[in-house]
Scaffold this motif. Structure first.
Motif, short mmCIF file in Angstrom:
data_model
loop_
_atom_site.label_atom_id
_atom_site.label_comp_id
_atom_site.label_asym_id
_atom_site.label_seq_id
_atom_site.Cartn_x
_atom_site.Cartn_y
_atom_site.Cartn_z
N GLN A 64 0.55 -1.16 -0.31
CA GLN A 64 -0.23 0.29 0.34
C GLN A 64 1.09 1.28 0.16
O GLN A 64 -0.02 2.29 0.20
CB GLN A 64 -0.96 -0.19 1.08
N LYS A 67 2.73 2.81 -4.89
CA LYS A 67 1.89 3.76 -6.54
C LYS A 67 1.94 2.73 -7.37
O LYS A 67 0.49 2.78 -8.39
CB LYS A 67 2.23 4.90 -6.79
N HIS A 121 -3.31 2.87 -6.47
CA HIS A 121 -2.31 1.45 -6.64
C HIS A 121 -3.08 1.27 -7.98
O HIS A 121 -3.70 0.80 -8.19
CB HIS A 121 -2.82 0.56 -5.49
#
Length: 226
Positions: A64, A67, A121
């Motif tokens: 998390q 990116k 993400h």
């Protein structure tokens, strides 16, 4: 990004402009013979195998923070007409690690599906829409932040579409597909399976970074929603 290619292969990587295509850059594609002459490469970094809940929480905490995640899945081959096995493995690659989620031991639930649904993400890979659809058979969720590398390549006039051919044409190396049809539902993955699975996710991320650097006209947000 390192490009390891012979002089002849490197020359093939250079784009040319086709007037009939409205001046759009076109990329000459390597032949099978030329691809087979390229050096073989594989992921050589850390691989983290996730098969327990406590491992899942730690892995997601790391993922998390990223990116861009290279993404792929593996499924046990089924040779019975009309039958398709469920995905057995999810691979997610960061710059420094590759995570392998063994779905034989780990349920695809709210936490992992949440990452796959997140628009914050990016999950990047080849034929990624099909992979996400297959995962939805395990746990219903709406995929978000997904980018199909093949679509990115087409937008830049690159005809090669598969992971192996894209890696050869854009990154200058070939990857092994030897473990592709192995049993991904094994209790324990073999070293060959681990290397193969990790390499596919890593290469997907590398290709994305290569293509994103040259993607001038098509917004990445549009690709992520496509």
């Amino acid at each position: 990004m390192n490009t390891i290619a012979s002089a002849s292969a490197a020359a093939m990587l250079l784009p040319h402009t086709d007037p009939a295509a409205g001046g759009k850059a076109q990329h000459a594609e390597l032949t099978k013979e030329e691809i087979n002459q390229l050096p073989l490469r594989a992921w050589e970094g850390d691989v983290i195998i996730v098969r327990e809940q406590r491992q899942l929480s730690a892995a997601l905490a790391m993922l998390q923070k990223e990116k861009v995640l290279g993404f792929d899945t593996e499924t046990k081959p089924c040779f019975t007409k009309g039958h398709t096995a469920l995905p057995a493995l999810i691979q997610l690659a960061t710059q420094n690690n590759v995570f392998l989620f063994q779905l034989k031991h780990l349920c695809l639930g709210l936490e992992l599906a949440g990452l796959l649904s997140s628009n914050e993400h990016l999950k990047v890979g080849v034929a990624i829409h099909d992979d996400m659809k297959a995962l939805g058979r395990l746990y219903p969720f709406e995929a978000g932040g997904i980018v199909d590398i093949a679509q990115m390549a087409r937008s830049q006039g690159i005809k090669a579409q598969g992971l192996r051919t894209l890696a050869a044409n854009l990154l200058g190396f070939r990857i092994s597909k030897g473990a592709q049809c192995s049993n991904w539902e094994n209790e324990d993955l073999t070293p060959q399976q681990i290397k193969y699975a990790a390499t596919d996710a890593w290469v997907g991320r590398q290709l994305y970074c290569y293509l994103a650097a040259g993607l001038l006209k098509t917004p990445l947000q549009a690709l992520a929603k496509a």
